[in-house]
Design a protein around this motif. Structure first.
Motif, PDB file in Angstrom:
ATOM      1  N   GLU A   1       0.834  -1.202   0.000  1.00 43.27           N
ATOM      2  CA  GLU A   1       0.000   0.000   0.000  1.00 43.27           C
ATOM      3  C   GLU A   1       0.872   1.258   0.000  1.00 43.27           C
ATOM      4  N   GLU A   2       1.971   1.215   0.747  1.00 42.23           N
ATOM      5  CA  GLU A   2       2.880   2.370   0.776  1.00 42.23           C
ATOM      6  C   GLU A   2       3.507   2.597  -0.600  1.00 42.23           C
ATOM      7  N   LYS A   3       3.889   1.491  -1.257  1.00 37.87           N
ATOM      8  CA  LYS A   3       4.458   1.603  -2.602  1.00 37.87           C
ATOM      9  C   LYS A   3       3.410   2.144  -3.580  1.00 37.87           C
ATOM     10  N   ALA A   4       2.167   1.671  -3.441  1.00 37.57           N
ATOM     11  CA  ALA A   4       1.086   2.170  -4.298  1.00 37.57           C
ATOM     12  C   ALA A   4       0.887   3.668  -4.098  1.00 37.57           C
ATOM     13  N   ASP A   5       0.965   4.129  -2.861  1.00 35.96           N
ATOM     14  CA  ASP A   5       0.829   5.563  -2.583  1.00 35.96           C
ATOM     15  C   ASP A   5       1.945   6.368  -3.248  1.00 35.96           C
ATOM     16  N   GLN A   6       3.166   5.819  -3.221  1.00 33.26           N
ATOM     17  CA  GLN A   6       4.286   6.503  -3.855  1.00 33.26           C
ATOM     18  C   GLN A   6       4.063   6.645  -5.361  1.00 33.26           C
ATOM     19  N   ILE A   7       3.563   5.566  -5.978  1.00 36.61           N
ATOM     20  CA  ILE A   7       3.294   5.598  -7.415  1.00 36.61           C
ATOM     21  C   ILE A   7       2.171   6.591  -7.721  1.00 36.61           C
ATOM     22  N   LYS A   8       1.135   6.574  -6.872  1.00 33.77           N
ATOM     23  CA  LYS A   8       0.016   7.507  -7.064  1.00 33.77           C
ATOM     24  C   LYS A   8       0.505   8.951  -7.014  1.00 33.77           C
ATOM     25  N   ARG A   9       1.338   9.260  -6.024  1.00 33.22           N
ATOM     26  CA  ARG A   9       1.846  10.625  -5.907  1.00 33.22           C
ATOM     27  C   ARG A   9       2.721  10.990  -7.114  1.00 33.22           C
ATOM     28  N   TYR A  10       3.507  10.034  -7.588  1.00 39.89           N
ATOM     29  CA  TYR A  10       4.364  10.305  -8.744  1.00 39.89           C
ATOM     30  C   TYR A  10       3.520  10.604  -9.985  1.00 39.89           C
ATOM     31  N   ILE A  11       2.473   9.788 -10.180  1.00 39.83           N
ATOM     32  CA  ILE A  11       1.589  10.015 -11.333  1.00 39.83           C
ATOM     33  C   ILE A  11       0.999  11.419 -11.277  1.00 39.83           C
ATOM     34  N   ARG A  12       0.509  11.785 -10.093  1.00 41.50           N
ATOM     35  CA  ARG A  12      -0.167  13.082  -9.958  1.00 41.50           C
ATOM     36  C   ARG A  12       0.797  14.253 -10.086  1.00 41.50           C
ATOM     37  N   ASN A  13       2.035  14.049  -9.613  1.00 35.03           N
ATOM     38  CA  ASN A  13       2.994  15.156  -9.596  1.00 35.03           C
ATOM     39  C   ASN A  13       3.773  15.310 -10.894  1.00 35.03           C
ATOM     40  N   HIS A  14       3.632  14.365 -11.824  1.00 31.71           N
ATOM     41  CA  HIS A  14       4.408  14.418 -13.056  1.00 31.71           C
ATOM     42  C   HIS A  14       3.522  14.366 -14.299  1.00 31.71           C
ATOM     43  N   LEU A  15       2.313  14.872 -14.165  1.00 28.58           N
ATOM     44  CA  LEU A  15       1.449  14.948 -15.343  1.00 28.58           C
ATOM     45  C   LEU A  15       1.961  16.042 -16.278  1.00 28.58           C
ATOM     46  N   PRO A  16       1.955  15.783 -17.586  1.00 26.47           N
ATOM     47  CA  PRO A  16       2.379  16.822 -18.544  1.00 26.47           C
ATOM     48  C   PRO A  16       1.341  17.927 -18.648  1.00 26.47           C
ATOM     49  N   ARG A  17       1.634  18.927 -19.441  1.00 28.56           N
ATOM     50  CA  ARG A  17       0.681  20.016 -19.649  1.00 28.56           C
ATOM     51  C   ARG A  17      -0.612  19.469 -20.239  1.00 28.56           C
ATOM     52  N   ASN A  18      -1.704  20.166 -19.963  1.00 29.23           N
ATOM     53  CA  ASN A  18      -3.024  19.698 -20.382  1.00 29.23           C
ATOM     54  C   ASN A  18      -3.104  19.337 -21.862  1.00 29.23           C
ATOM     55  N   ILE A  19      -2.396  20.078 -22.700  1.00 26.34           N
ATOM     56  CA  ILE A  19      -2.513  19.834 -24.133  1.00 26.34           C
ATOM     57  C   ILE A  19      -1.954  18.465 -24.517  1.00 26.34           C
ATOM     58  N   PHE A  20      -1.057  17.919 -23.685  1.00 26.12           N
ATOM     59  CA  PHE A  20      -0.462  16.619 -23.970  1.00 26.12           C
ATOM     60  C   PHE A  20      -1.140  15.479 -23.207  1.00 26.12           C
ATOM     61  N   LEU A  21      -2.158  15.779 -22.439  1.00 24.73           N
ATOM     62  CA  LEU A  21      -2.830  14.737 -21.662  1.00 24.73           C
ATOM     63  C   LEU A  21      -3.784  13.938 -22.536  1.00 24.73           C
ATOM     64  N   PRO A  22      -3.749  12.619 -22.418  1.00 23.19           N
ATOM     65  CA  PRO A  22      -4.656  11.785 -23.215  1.00 23.19           C
ATOM     66  C   PRO A  22      -6.104  11.856 -22.748  1.00 23.19           C
ATOM     67  N   VAL A  23      -6.320  12.166 -21.464  1.00 25.73           N
ATOM     68  CA  VAL A  23      -7.672  12.350 -20.927  1.00 25.73           C
ATOM     69  C   VAL A  23      -7.660  13.560 -20.001  1.00 25.73           C
ATOM     70  N   GLU A  24      -8.836  14.004 -19.592  1.00 27.58           N
ATOM     71  CA  GLU A  24      -8.922  15.172 -18.702  1.00 27.58           C
ATOM     72  C   GLU A  24      -8.160  14.918 -17.389  1.00 27.58           C
ATOM     73  N   LYS A  25      -7.530  15.966 -16.879  1.00 30.18           N
ATOM     74  CA  LYS A  25      -6.698  15.822 -15.682  1.00 30.18           C
ATOM     75  C   LYS A  25      -7.496  15.327 -14.477  1.00 30.18           C
ATOM     76  N   HIS A  26      -8.734  15.798 -14.334  1.00 35.37           N
ATOM     77  CA  HIS A  26      -9.510  15.401 -13.158  1.00 35.37           C
ATOM     78  C   HIS A  26      -9.770  13.896 -13.154  1.00 35.37           C
ATOM     79  N   LEU A  27      -9.790  13.265 -14.349  1.00 34.57           N
ATOM     80  CA  LEU A  27      -9.979  11.816 -14.417  1.00 34.57           C
ATOM     81  C   LEU A  27      -8.760  11.072 -13.871  1.00 34.57           C
TER      82      LEU A  27
END
Length: 228
Positions: free
Chosen positions: A65-91
């Motif tokens: 669970e701790e490792k999953a949290d680390q991955i979750k935070r990494y995903i959220r903190n390293h999203l590219p600019r909106n124009i390069f996102l494959p889906v809406e950021k809120h998703l």
């Protein structure tokens, strides 16, 4: 405005959606450990046999669970600019939260088991293991839904109807889990066990059900991602 990945694939950049699978691997690992823990608990709790594996497996679930949290935070903190996102950021934020909730509920379920030893009557042992297996199926069925959703978003030629079949199958599986939860909880409540034991096991069952429910919520968001 979010742009689908046929455009996204033109830039040399790793798809943030791939992080969903990395995160899922920790969820799946935690689910396997919970199944092992429950079998150990049923065998050892209250029988005079010290179930050494239970404490170790519980620590491994916490580590997953701790490792999953680390991955979750990494995903959220390293999203590219909106124009390069494959889906809406809120998703992205909503999906990672619901997927993370799967293992959070599993931790809560194990915490209820760890409070005190419960002697589980033989008549309920197989039912609890069966119920756990049904919850595990819900979690396992999430993986192909993630994989095919990513493939569709990245323009790999996967048919939307093909993905929707996986989504419908997981929903149907969660319905089975819900029906099993109600049936098992009713039997536990009507049993002649000590009420503290009943209360403890019913809470365990309810949190296991939440694991399946969170898997269903996750797949519902995948459905949104492939909506036209």
């Amino acid at each position: 405005m979010a742009v689908r990945l046929p455009f996204f694939g033109l830039v040399s950049m790793r798809s943030p959606l791939r992080g969903f699978l990395e995160h899922y691997e920790q969820i799946a690992r935690g689910m396997r450990l919970i199944e092992e823990s429950m079998e150990c608990y049923i065998t050892g709790a209250g029988s005079g046999i010290v179930c050494k594996d239970f404490a170790l497996l519980r620590n491994e679930v916490d580590a997953a669970e701790e490792k999953a949290d680390q991955i979750k935070r990494y995903i959220r903190n390293h999203l590219p600019r909106n124009i390069f996102l494959p889906v809406e950021k809120h998703l992205f934020f909503s999906y990672t939260r619901h997927q993370d909730d799967i293992l959070n509920a599993g931790q809560d379920a194990m915490n209820w088991l760890a409070m005190r030893d419960v002697i589980i009557p033989e008549v309920f042992q197989r039912e609890l293991i069966f119920f756990l297996g049904e919850v595990s199926k819900s979690v396992q069925m999430l993986r192909p839904a993630i994989e095919h959703t990513i493939a569709w978003v990245e323009g790999e030629g996967v048919e939307r109807n093909f993905i929707k079949q996986y989504i419908r199958s997981l929903r149907a599986q969660h319905k089975k889990v819900t029906e099993s939860m109600h049936e098992l909880s009713s039997k536990l409540f009507c049993s002649d066990m000590d009420f503290k034991d009943i209360y403890q096991l019913i809470n365990f069952v309810e949190y296991m059900h939440k694991m399946s429910h969170s898997a269903e919520k996750s797949v519902d968001l995948l459905r949104v991602m492939i909506a036209k």
